[in-house]
Motif scaffolding. Structure first.
Motif, PDB file in Angstrom:
ATOM      1  N   LEU A   4      -0.262  11.020   3.675  1.00 31.93           N
ATOM      2  CA  LEU A   4       0.112   9.684   3.219  1.00 31.93           C
ATOM      3  C   LEU A   4      -0.208   8.646   4.291  1.00 31.93           C
ATOM      4  O   LEU A   4      -0.809   7.608   4.011  1.00 31.93           O
ATOM      5  CB  LEU A   4       1.602   9.656   2.874  1.00 31.93           C
ATOM      6  CG  LEU A   4       2.158   8.351   2.339  1.00 31.93           C
ATOM      7  CD1 LEU A   4       1.706   8.132   0.903  1.00 31.93           C
ATOM      8  CD2 LEU A   4       3.678   8.358   2.408  1.00 31.93           C
ATOM      9  N   GLN A   5       0.185   8.942   5.527  1.00 28.81           N
ATOM     10  CA  GLN A   5      -0.054   8.030   6.651  1.00 28.81           C
ATOM     11  C   GLN A   5      -1.530   7.691   6.812  1.00 28.81           C
ATOM     12  O   GLN A   5      -1.877   6.569   7.157  1.00 28.81           O
ATOM     13  CB  GLN A   5       0.488   8.653   7.941  1.00 28.81           C
ATOM     14  CG  GLN A   5       0.089   7.952   9.223  1.00 28.81           C
ATOM     15  CD  GLN A   5       0.613   6.540   9.325  1.00 28.81           C
ATOM     16  OE1 GLN A   5       1.716   6.243   8.887  1.00 28.81           O
ATOM     17  NE2 GLN A   5      -0.188   5.648   9.890  1.00 28.81           N
ATOM     18  N   SER A   6      -2.401   8.637   6.532  1.00 31.13           N
ATOM     19  CA  SER A   6      -3.833   8.412   6.730  1.00 31.13           C
ATOM     20  C   SER A   6      -4.394   7.327   5.817  1.00 31.13           C
ATOM     21  O   SER A   6      -5.481   6.805   6.058  1.00 31.13           O
ATOM     22  CB  SER A   6      -4.609   9.719   6.564  1.00 31.13           C
ATOM     23  OG  SER A   6      -4.607  10.144   5.214  1.00 31.13           O
ATOM     24  N   PHE A   7      -3.642   6.955   4.777  1.00 28.98           N
ATOM     25  CA  PHE A   7      -4.116   5.936   3.833  1.00 28.98           C
ATOM     26  C   PHE A   7      -3.364   4.606   3.925  1.00 28.98           C
ATOM     27  O   PHE A   7      -3.781   3.627   3.329  1.00 28.98           O
ATOM     28  CB  PHE A   7      -3.999   6.469   2.393  1.00 28.98           C
ATOM     29  CG  PHE A   7      -4.888   7.636   2.114  1.00 28.98           C
ATOM     30  CD1 PHE A   7      -6.245   7.452   1.883  1.00 28.98           C
ATOM     31  CD2 PHE A   7      -4.376   8.925   2.092  1.00 28.98           C
ATOM     32  CE1 PHE A   7      -7.078   8.530   1.624  1.00 28.98           C
ATOM     33  CE2 PHE A   7      -5.203  10.013   1.837  1.00 28.98           C
ATOM     34  CZ  PHE A   7      -6.556   9.811   1.597  1.00 28.98           C
ATOM     35  N   VAL A   8      -2.261   4.561   4.659  1.00 30.30           N
ATOM     36  CA  VAL A   8      -1.372   3.398   4.646  1.00 30.30           C
ATOM     37  C   VAL A   8      -2.036   2.119   5.139  1.00 30.30           C
ATOM     38  O   VAL A   8      -1.811   1.048   4.579  1.00 30.30           O
ATOM     39  CB  VAL A   8      -0.080   3.686   5.447  1.00 30.30           C
ATOM     40  CG1 VAL A   8       0.738   2.424   5.662  1.00 30.30           C
ATOM     41  CG2 VAL A   8       0.755   4.734   4.730  1.00 30.30           C
ATOM     42  N   GLU A   9      -2.860   2.203   6.165  1.00 31.32           N
ATOM     43  CA  GLU A   9      -3.436   0.987   6.737  1.00 31.32           C
ATOM     44  C   GLU A   9      -4.823   0.655   6.184  1.00 31.32           C
ATOM     45  O   GLU A   9      -5.540  -0.162   6.758  1.00 31.32           O
ATOM     46  CB  GLU A   9      -3.471   1.090   8.254  1.00 31.32           C
ATOM     47  CG  GLU A   9      -2.087   1.083   8.869  1.00 31.32           C
ATOM     48  CD  GLU A   9      -2.114   1.082  10.377  1.00 31.32           C
ATOM     49  OE1 GLU A   9      -2.346   0.009  10.961  1.00 31.32           O
ATOM     50  OE2 GLU A   9      -1.920   2.165  10.957  1.00 31.32           O
ATOM     51  N   SER A  10      -5.166   1.233   5.072  1.00 33.71           N
ATOM     52  CA  SER A  10      -6.452   0.940   4.450  1.00 33.71           C
ATOM     53  C   SER A  10      -6.519  -0.534   4.049  1.00 33.71           C
ATOM     54  O   SER A  10      -5.550  -1.075   3.519  1.00 33.71           O
ATOM     55  CB  SER A  10      -6.636   1.818   3.213  1.00 33.71           C
ATOM     56  OG  SER A  10      -7.802   1.436   2.519  1.00 33.71           O
ATOM     57  N   THR A  46       0.839  -1.201   0.000  1.00 27.46           N
ATOM     58  CA  THR A  46       0.000   0.000   0.000  1.00 27.46           C
ATOM     59  C   THR A  46       0.871   1.248   0.000  1.00 27.46           C
ATOM     60  O   THR A  46       0.644   2.183  -0.782  1.00 27.46           O
ATOM     61  CB  THR A  46      -0.945   0.015   1.214  1.00 27.46           C
ATOM     62  OG1 THR A  46      -1.749  -1.165   1.200  1.00 27.46           O
ATOM     63  CG2 THR A  46      -1.838   1.245   1.218  1.00 27.46           C
ATOM     64  N   LEU A  47       1.873   1.268   0.859  1.00 22.84           N
ATOM     65  CA  LEU A  47       2.775   2.412   0.953  1.00 22.84           C
ATOM     66  C   LEU A  47       3.473   2.673  -0.383  1.00 22.84           C
ATOM     67  O   LEU A  47       3.545   3.817  -0.853  1.00 22.84           O
ATOM     68  CB  LEU A  47       3.795   2.158   2.061  1.00 22.84           C
ATOM     69  CG  LEU A  47       4.858   3.203   2.323  1.00 22.84           C
ATOM     70  CD1 LEU A  47       4.251   4.579   2.527  1.00 22.84           C
ATOM     71  CD2 LEU A  47       5.678   2.804   3.534  1.00 22.84           C
ATOM     72  N   ASN A  89      -8.202  -1.725   1.647  1.00 25.29           N
ATOM     73  CA  ASN A  89      -8.373  -1.818   0.202  1.00 25.29           C
ATOM     74  C   ASN A  89      -7.369  -0.881  -0.463  1.00 25.29           C
ATOM     75  O   ASN A  89      -7.527   0.339  -0.451  1.00 25.29           O
ATOM     76  CB  ASN A  89      -9.811  -1.444  -0.185  1.00 25.29           C
ATOM     77  CG  ASN A  89     -10.086  -1.659  -1.656  1.00 25.29           C
ATOM     78  OD1 ASN A  89      -9.301  -1.255  -2.510  1.00 25.29           O
ATOM     79  ND2 ASN A  89     -11.209  -2.281  -1.959  1.00 25.29           N
ATOM     80  N   GLN A  90      -6.327  -1.464  -1.036  1.00 25.89           N
ATOM     81  CA  GLN A  90      -5.251  -0.662  -1.616  1.00 25.89           C
ATOM     82  C   GLN A  90      -5.721   0.231  -2.758  1.00 25.89           C
ATOM     83  O   GLN A  90      -5.351   1.402  -2.827  1.00 25.89           O
ATOM     84  CB  GLN A  90      -4.127  -1.574  -2.115  1.00 25.89           C
ATOM     85  CG  GLN A  90      -3.407  -2.303  -1.012  1.00 25.89           C
ATOM     86  CD  GLN A  90      -2.384  -3.283  -1.521  1.00 25.89           C
ATOM     87  OE1 GLN A  90      -2.172  -3.430  -2.721  1.00 25.89           O
ATOM     88  NE2 GLN A  90      -1.724  -3.976  -0.606  1.00 25.89           N
ATOM     89  N   SER A  91      -6.542  -0.304  -3.633  1.00 20.35           N
ATOM     90  CA  SER A  91      -6.997   0.489  -4.780  1.00 20.35           C
ATOM     91  C   SER A  91      -7.829   1.679  -4.328  1.00 20.35           C
ATOM     92  O   SER A  91      -7.655   2.793  -4.839  1.00 20.35           O
ATOM     93  CB  SER A  91      -7.797  -0.388  -5.748  1.00 20.35           C
ATOM     94  OG  SER A  91      -6.945  -1.358  -6.324  1.00 20.35           O
ATOM     95  N   GLN A  92      -8.722   1.470  -3.358  1.00 23.43           N
ATOM     96  CA  GLN A  92      -9.517   2.582  -2.847  1.00 23.43           C
ATOM     97  C   GLN A  92      -8.624   3.617  -2.179  1.00 23.43           C
ATOM     98  O   GLN A  92      -8.842   4.819  -2.318  1.00 23.43           O
ATOM     99  CB  GLN A  92     -10.573   2.077  -1.860  1.00 23.43           C
ATOM    100  CG  GLN A  92     -11.724   1.371  -2.522  1.00 23.43           C
ATOM    101  CD  GLN A  92     -12.753   0.861  -1.519  1.00 23.43           C
ATOM    102  OE1 GLN A  92     -12.647   1.086  -0.325  1.00 23.43           O
ATOM    103  NE2 GLN A  92     -13.759   0.156  -2.029  1.00 23.43           N
ATOM    104  N   ALA A  93      -7.597   3.151  -1.443  1.00 22.71           N
ATOM    105  CA  ALA A  93      -6.676   4.075  -0.776  1.00 22.71           C
ATOM    106  C   ALA A  93      -5.944   4.932  -1.800  1.00 22.71           C
ATOM    107  O   ALA A  93      -5.825   6.148  -1.627  1.00 22.71           O
ATOM    108  CB  ALA A  93      -5.677   3.294   0.079  1.00 22.71           C
TER     109      ALA A  93
END
Length: 196
Positions: free
Chosen positions: A170-176, A58-59, A178-182
């Protein structure tokens, strides 16, 4: 199917030589397997957990999306084996990058995900190798950025390589989950911001 391990698996081998490290790397070859690091006579073998690999991927996708949105020529090199026999240090980062084509035997940025604590001091290895910037994402702690200056890493609040990147965003999306949605949401946020 057996459940995926939730923690990284790590084996530490003490009293090893550089030749032992080189032999293990050669025996493994290009096959997928445990990532290896060498520091002061110790070899670390680490197999990443499902969660570790998910956060890493994801990152990477987010960093690459940022570069695409900003028109940057960012090249990724995965777990490139970085080593130097003269300093007796080596490792394989979770991910590494260069802006443009790397001008030598090292990436400009290495990324490490710490899902399970313990193991070798990777910053000491990166410092000895001369990698200019290391980002460490640690479960429960988020990002720390380390920029090499005068032979030592200094903690920084922003990336020197990508100074306009908002690491908190960036950090706010790392642990999503669903990678594509993030990635899509991150791109939308970048398009809505002026500085990025």
């Amino acid at each position: 199917m057996a459940p995926q391990p939730t923690e990284d698996e790590r084996v530490i081998l003490n009293g090893m030589t550089w030749q032992d490290y080189e032999r293990l790397l050669a025996d493994r070859g290009d096959q997928a397997g445990a990532r290896m690091a060498f520091l002061d006579g110790t070899i670390e073998l680490m197999r990443s957990s499902f969660h570790h690999e998910g956060v890493k991927k994801t990152l990477c996708r987010l960093v690459e999306a940022y570069a695409d949105e900003r028109g940057l020529d960012l090249n990724g090199y995965g777990s490139w084996t970085l080593k130097n026999a003269l300093v007796g240090r080596g490792l394989e980062p979770d991910a590494c990058y260069a802006l443009g084509v790397p001008g030598g035997d090292l990436p400009q940025l290495a990324i490490e995900v710490v899902w399970t604590s313990g193991g070798l001091n990777k910053l000491d290895i990166y410092r000895s190798l001369g990698v200019g910037e290391v980002w460490i994402w640690e479960r429960g702690a988020g990002f720390s950025v380390h920029v090499l200056r005068d032979g030592r890493y200094e903690k920084a609040t922003r990336s020197a390589l990508l100074p306009e990147l908002d690491l908190a965003l960036l950090q706010s999306f790392v642990e999503s989950p669903n990678q594509s949605q993030a990635v899509r949401a991150f791109r939308e946020a970048l398009r809505g911001s002026t500085g990025g």
